[in-house]
Write an enzyme that holds these catalytic residues in place. Structure first.
Site, PDB file in Angstrom:
ATOM      1  N   LEU A  97      10.132  16.984  -8.623  1.00  0.00           N
ATOM      2  CA  LEU A  97       9.885  16.758 -10.050  1.00  0.00           C
ATOM      3  C   LEU A  97      10.123  15.285 -10.403  1.00  0.00           C
ATOM      4  CD1 LEU A  97      11.688  20.009 -11.174  1.00  0.00           C
ATOM      5  CD2 LEU A  97       9.217  19.575 -11.347  1.00  0.00           C
ATOM      6  N   HIS A 113      20.041  24.209  -2.037  1.00  0.00           N
ATOM      7  CA  HIS A 113      19.579  23.528  -0.818  1.00  0.00           C
ATOM      8  C   HIS A 113      20.332  24.122   0.379  1.00  0.00           C
ATOM      9  CE1 HIS A 113      17.802  20.410   1.605  1.00  0.00           C
ATOM     10  NE2 HIS A 113      18.991  20.285   2.182  1.00  0.00           N
ATOM     11  N   ASP A 154      17.643  15.897  -4.023  1.00  0.00           N
ATOM     12  CA  ASP A 154      18.924  16.418  -3.546  1.00  0.00           C
ATOM     13  C   ASP A 154      20.096  15.477  -3.859  1.00  0.00           C
ATOM     14  OD1 ASP A 154      17.706  18.756  -2.526  1.00  0.00           O
ATOM     15  OD2 ASP A 154      17.235  17.745  -0.649  1.00  0.00           O
ATOM     16  N   GLU A 184      23.787  31.239   0.397  1.00  0.00           N
ATOM     17  CA  GLU A 184      22.855  31.039  -0.723  1.00  0.00           C
ATOM     18  C   GLU A 184      22.869  32.170  -1.739  1.00  0.00           C
ATOM     19  OE1 GLU A 184      18.908  29.451   0.131  1.00  0.00           O
ATOM     20  OE2 GLU A 184      19.528  29.100   2.180  1.00  0.00           O
TER      21      GLU A 184
HETATM   22  C1  GAR Z   1      15.887  28.776   0.695  1.00  0.00           C
HETATM   23  O1  GAR Z   1      16.539  28.727   1.939  1.00  0.00           O
HETATM   24  C2  GAR Z   1      16.220  27.557  -0.122  1.00  0.00           C
HETATM   25  O2  GAR Z   1      17.541  27.125   0.035  1.00  0.00           O
HETATM   26  C3  GAR Z   1      15.253  26.556   0.446  1.00  0.00           C
HETATM   27  O3  GAR Z   1      14.048  27.276   0.603  1.00  0.00           O
HETATM   28  C4  GAR Z   1      14.371  28.658   0.880  1.00  0.00           C
HETATM   29  C5  GAR Z   1      13.598  29.519  -0.088  1.00  0.00           C
HETATM   30  O4  GAR Z   1      13.753  30.889   0.223  1.00  0.00           O
HETATM   31  N1  GAR Z   1      15.107  25.421  -0.417  1.00  0.00           N
HETATM   32  C6  GAR Z   1      14.930  24.171   0.030  1.00  0.00           C
HETATM   33  O5  GAR Z   1      14.842  23.896   1.214  1.00  0.00           O
HETATM   34  C7  GAR Z   1      14.859  23.116  -1.061  1.00  0.00           C
HETATM   35  N2  GAR Z   1      14.946  21.794  -0.497  1.00  0.00           N
HETATM   36  P1  GAR Z   1      13.485  32.019  -0.838  1.00  0.00           P
HETATM   37  O6  GAR Z   1      12.077  31.773  -1.408  1.00  0.00           O
HETATM   38  O7  GAR Z   1      13.535  33.291  -0.028  1.00  0.00           O
HETATM   39  O8  GAR Z   1      14.534  31.947  -1.913  1.00  0.00           O
END
Ligand code: GAR
Length: 206
Positions: A97, A113, A154, A184
């Site tokens: 963004l 992240h 980030d 997460e």
């Molecule tokens: C997750 O692991 C999230 O942390 C990562 O993408 C995945 C999405 O999974 N995000 C990044 O890498 C951002 N830089 P999801 O669609 O199953 O939530």
């Protein structure tokens, strides 16, 4: 407590983090925020199915249809305003963004992240690539970070982090799954509740 902070979740893919938020709202771990809108920048993202199943309004915004980043972000802003959104969660949203956008929602955009920032983060580090880089470097501990979003990818203030061990024989896929399960999916609902609770308290004082 007056109301809840209307929250938009921005997604690009499978939406397991969106699901974690939906589940946390259903069981009361999220009480200060209400998921009021899901926005995807990818047509057919499975996250949209999850939103539909939970009865949450959802929209797809495609940059290639809108042409410029300005037009793409203007469409997102108009949807956010239409739905009265006060908090934005990037949950696997893989577009960067602009500064105009992040300034407009200063301290109202969260991102998850899948590493311990400042390791394996910034432009080019997303999804499985983050875990590939962690394994290539041979770290023994990785994890996840929820942070505020500013103009530096980030680079915003860290809200919560959780460490997860790397185990012998891990593949990027195995490590990704462990980081999701152990970090997460717990961290993101906790961070949303924390930030929305503070926003609500602030709005009550105002
Ligand atoms: C997750 O692991 C999230 O942390 C990562 O993408 C995945 C999405 O999974 N995000 C990044 O890498 C951002 N830089 P999801 O669609 O199953 O939530």
């Amino acid at each position: 407590m007056a109301g809840r902070i209307k929250t938009a979740v921005l997604v690009s893919g499978g939406g397991t983090n969106l699901q974690a938020l939906i589940d946390a709202q259903a069981d009361g771990r999220i009480a200060s925020a209400e998921i009021a809108l899901v926005l995807s920048n990818q047509a057919g993202a499975y996250a949209l199915e999850r939103a539909a199943r939970a009865g949450i309004p959802h929209e797809t915004v495609l940059r290639r249809e809108l042409g410029s980043r300005e037009a793409f972000e203007a469409r997102i802003v108009s949807l956010l305003e239409e739905h009265g959104i006060g908090l934005i969660v990037l949950a696997g949203f893989l577009a960067i963004l602009s500064e105009d956008f992040t300034r407009r929602y200063d301290h109202r955009i969260l991102n998850i992240h899948p590493s311990l920032i400042p390791s394996f983060c910034g432009e080019g580090y997303y999804g499985l690539r983050v875990h590939e880089a962690a394994l290539a470097r041979g770290v023994k501990v990785t994890g996840a970070t929820v942070h505020f979003v500013n103009e530096i990818p980030d680079g915003g203030e860290i809200i919560l982090q959780k460490a997860v061990p790397v185990e012998a024989g891990d593949t990027p896929e195995v490590l990704q799954r462990r980081v999701m399960e152990q970090a997460e999916w717990q961290l993101l609902p906790m961070a949303v509740e924390k930030v929305a609770g503070k926003l609500l308290a602030g709005e009550e004082r105002a």
